[in-house]
Motif scaffolding. Structure first.
Motif, PDB file in Angstrom:
ATOM      1  N   LEU A 282      -0.792  -3.427  18.430  1.00 46.10           N
ATOM      2  CA  LEU A 282      -0.358  -2.628  17.193  1.00 46.10           C
ATOM      3  C   LEU A 282      -0.035  -1.079  17.764  1.00 46.10           C
ATOM      4  CD1 LEU A 282      -3.554  -3.283  14.825  1.00 46.10           C
ATOM      5  CD2 LEU A 282      -1.122  -4.006  14.677  1.00 46.10           C
TER       6      LEU A 282
ATOM      7  N   GLY B 223       3.625   0.514  16.675  1.00 43.60           N
ATOM      8  CA  GLY B 223       3.729   1.662  15.952  1.00 43.60           C
ATOM      9  C   GLY B 223       3.388   1.357  14.262  1.00 43.60           C
ATOM     10  N   GLU B 224       3.755   2.583  13.499  1.00 38.38           N
ATOM     11  CA  GLU B 224       3.196   2.534  12.179  1.00 38.38           C
ATOM     12  C   GLU B 224       2.918   1.063  11.424  1.00 38.38           C
ATOM     13  OE1 GLU B 224       4.809   5.349   8.688  1.00 38.38           O
ATOM     14  OE2 GLU B 224       5.882   5.783  10.615  1.00 38.38           O
ATOM     15  N   LEU B 225       1.823   1.153  10.643  1.00 36.39           N
ATOM     16  CA  LEU B 225       1.603  -0.003  10.046  1.00 36.39           C
ATOM     17  C   LEU B 225       2.401   0.152   8.511  1.00 36.39           C
ATOM     18  CD1 LEU B 225      -2.033  -0.978  11.023  1.00 36.39           C
ATOM     19  CD2 LEU B 225       0.090  -2.444  11.326  1.00 36.39           C
ATOM     20  N   PRO B 226       2.605  -1.004   7.794  1.00 36.63           N
ATOM     21  CA  PRO B 226       3.032  -1.077   6.538  1.00 36.63           C
ATOM     22  C   PRO B 226       1.884  -0.188   5.581  1.00 36.63           C
ATOM     23  CG  PRO B 226       3.303  -2.989   7.111  1.00 36.63           C
ATOM     24  CD  PRO B 226       2.553  -2.371   8.238  1.00 36.63           C
TER      25      PRO B 226
ATOM     26  N   ASN C 193      -0.551   0.574   2.480  1.00 40.09           N
ATOM     27  CA  ASN C 193      -1.875  -0.209   2.135  1.00 40.09           C
ATOM     28  C   ASN C 193      -2.134  -1.509   3.204  1.00 40.09           C
ATOM     29  OD1 ASN C 193      -2.410   1.492  -0.076  1.00 40.09           O
ATOM     30  ND2 ASN C 193      -0.530   0.389  -1.131  1.00 40.09           N
ATOM     31  N   THR C 194      -2.009  -1.193   4.342  1.00 38.89           N
ATOM     32  CA  THR C 194      -2.430  -2.279   5.200  1.00 38.89           C
ATOM     33  C   THR C 194      -4.230  -2.029   5.651  1.00 38.89           C
ATOM     34  OG1 THR C 194      -0.493  -2.516   6.300  1.00 38.89           O
ATOM     35  CG2 THR C 194      -2.191  -3.241   7.387  1.00 38.89           C
TER      36      THR C 194
END
Lengths: 451, 451
Positions: free
Chosen positions: B162, B166-169, B171-172
């Motif tokens: 992770l 980098g950044e998660l979508p 509303n994950t």
């Protein structure tokens, strides 16, 4: 393209009704143990009021709290007092502080005392905080389980802290950064924590521009903000920006559902949640006020008609035609009203453009008035072979549809300013006006022209 | 206790209308750059249709995509075609695949071709996947940005992955665990990842019992599940349990709002979203069908009344009193109807208890019928000093309120089975029946008893 299909949902309601009829009460307990509180609540709403206490007794103690929260107000008020103090305590243990605050009003004084005694000092203070705000504001809705941080520590330290702490509260998508006086500084998304270099400090990755709700924010605005900004959680602060708690998306969703339902029910004259299998006398009583109001307006219309008895006695067909004028006015007016009430709720109708909306609706009313006046006039001409009669009904239609447009815009705006809930009262006021004006103008014109 | 207060919201609508009147168009661009797409959409809905294209031209390119998503259908259909291909591409770059799928129907063929050409192969396949399902099902609503994992790796490895990713979508709140054929095995909450020992394996902490939606799940059921289970995101799977994508709470919230609005608008006869400042002729046309339907039912009632012309010519007061019987029946019926439609939507009215609901409503109708028959009879007696007339109207009321209860339960159930949307057609069918029965029974009884 694939077509949508109705999926088979297990029919718990039939199972429960069959078990009740067979006296197989014990099977209820087995069934309920596997269900979600929302499903149990649905079953309780779907069985006759007289049988609910018996079924309620078979709901497992640890699910009762969650189930109460999902029930409509009236069913909840019936069932909550049936729990003894031990059951209330067992239910409260499974609930968040904000949910306990919602249920307290339904409990007996003894049960409330027991619940309060069961909380530790910190939770009692939190409960007091929630109870000190009206329950339809941010303060009343908030959870008091926010996880807070200081801005000068590293993410590494935050991660260690969280691992030691264990499980995070439901719907935690962010932690709140506060100063040593508990003043809100910003938020740290848990996903940022997962994807950032652990050597960074909170101050370097936190978001300082955050949506926060002052404690007295009305619930309607909270729901709108959650929808507009796609929030999962947001901080609640006091007037000095101290962090008080947080609102989570499940609370916002409940508010949305509540408001939507309220509009729908209010338009049929219900001021409180009505359950579908409530006792007969209670239902009759709930509906009586509304029918009484409508009876009053119906007699007003009857009185207006009675003023024209002489005219009607000379041209009896007027009696058959007059409801057409009234009902077309009512329907056109309700359409305008619905658009305006929706615009007021969404914020697309404000004092800045109310005059433009009024002009537009008057023009729509004029266009529709002409079109339908011609249609009605033509049908009446073909039916009754009377040009003057056709002209009278056409003229009355134009006037009444104009009035309908005027009232459709003004009524919700004016009664909203008076602090009355628009969906509840607007419809009945509007149709009273369109009935009275419709009958008066039609019979009045007929008296002048036909007699 | 503190009182709720209306918070001062900045009045963007007034600012924009003033800027328009002053011809200060450039200030619009400055204002919009600071606003959220939802706020821009609200402003566009609140200004007259004729001025929207001019204002739209000043919305920054990178906000246009988000704004289009927030607009009502009709305003969106007006404004989307005004964008040139470069603008469409700029807007599409800011959007998720599922949102692009929502906007495609509004775009010109050239613009669609450009958007498709701008996507890489993977995203084009994802877009195809979303477009292959009806847009009111899980498949049509889903995002295709789910982060997936295998169950045999350690959390340490997941965390490293992770951080590299980098950044998660948006509303994950969970990652999806799949096997090597992409079949759904369970979910790993990101918060579990934060609070668990990194040496554990995914298989040890993942949840195998998860709410998942088959691709053809209707959107109404998805929204209900998000509400009942307090979900933030959930997996969408095909018939072989392959992971296709995920639904997030913001989509579910949009569905809820859409459905609530649909019920409200449909009860006033609107079949599509209606914007508050639409062009006058378009609005008139939208409302014409409904007014036409109502005109037909009004003439039916008029024809029934005309059958009793002789009776009315002899006892003219009947003309004044007959609307009372019809309107009380209509109001009582609409109340029953509202309760039943709500129960059908919530699932508290099903075939398992429909008969019980019918019996209950008939009893409520009987009680209310008696009570209000007495009230009306008494008023008529005092007004007209005619015992027989009072008896006739009281009798007609009891019969009509019984019919109203019967139709209030049966109409929505029957037309729902026929596949017609209950809120749209139920009201007009019901009031037609209560009008016709009300006039017929009242005037019929009067002909038998008074003449």
């Amino acid at each position: 393209m694939a077509q949508p299909q109705e999926l088979e949902k297990p029919d718990y309601l039939t199972e429960v009704l069959t078990a009740l009829d067979d006296g197989a009460d014990e099977s209820l307990r087995v069934l309920f143990a596997d269900l979600h509180p929302a499903e149990i609540a649905n079953v309780l709403e779907g069985i006759p009021a007289s049988k609910r206490p018996k079924v309620w007794a078979h709901v497992p103690a640890e699910l009762k709290g969650g189930t109460l929260l999902e029930l409509s107000d009236s069913v909840r008020a019936d069932l909550a007092p049936l729990m003894d103090e031990a059951a209330v305590l067992a239910a409260a243990r499974e609930l968040d502080i904000d949910d306990i605050a919602d249920l307290l009003p339904e409990l007996s004084d003894e049960a409330i005392a027991e619940v309060l005694a069961s909380l530790d000092k910190q939770n009692r203070q939190r409960l007091d905080a929630v109870l000190s705000y009206p329950d339809d504001t941010a303060g009343g809705l908030m959870n008091v389980d926010a996880v807070t941080l200081r801005e000068n520590i590293t993410l590494e330290v935050v991660l260690r802290y969280l691992r030691r702490r264990g499980e995070l509260p439901e719907n935690t998508d962010k932690l709140f950064v506060v100063d040593r006086h508990d003043r809100f500084l910003g938020e740290l998304r848990t996903n940022t924590l997962l994807t950032s270099d652990p050597q960074l400090r909170v101050a370097q990755v936190m978001e300082r521009e955050a949506v926060t709700f002052p404690a007295l924010t009305p619930q309607r605005e909270i729901a709108a903000a959650f929808e507009d900004y796609d929030l999962v959680s947001a901080a609640v602060v006091d007037e000095d920006n101290h962090l008080l708690g947080r609102i989570t998306v499940d609370d916002a969703v409940d508010v949305m559902r509540e408001e939507a339902e309220h509009s729908l029910m209010a338009s049929a004259g219900f001021t409180e949640q009505e359950d579908v299998l409530a006792p007969v006398l209670r239902s009759s009583r709930h509906r009586a006020v509304w029918l009484g109001v409508n009876l009053f307006t119906a007699f007003t219309a009857a009185w207006v008609i009675s003023l024209f008895e002489t005219t009607i006695s000379k041209v009896v067909i007027l009696a058959a035609l007059m409801p057409i004028v009234a009902s077309m006015g009512g329907n056109a007016g309700i359409q305008t009203l619905t658009i305006v009430i929706r615009g007021l709720a969404l914020g697309t109708v404000t004092s800045a453009n109310a005059r433009r909306v009024l002009v537009k609706e008057l023009l729509v009313g004029a266009v529709n008035g002409m079109v339908w006046a011609c249609a009605v006039g033509l049908v009446v001409l073909l039916w009754q072979h009377d040009v003057l009669l056709a002209a009278v009904i056409a003229g009355a239609m134009v006037i009444n549809l104009g009035f309908a447009a005027l009232m459709g815009v003004l009524v919700p705006i004016v009664i909203g300013r008076l602090g009355i809930d628009p969906p509840l009262a607007s419809g009945v006021i509007l149709t009273t006006v369109t009935d009275v004006v419709g009958f008066f103008v039609f019979l009045g014109l007929a008296s002048l022209i036909l007699i």
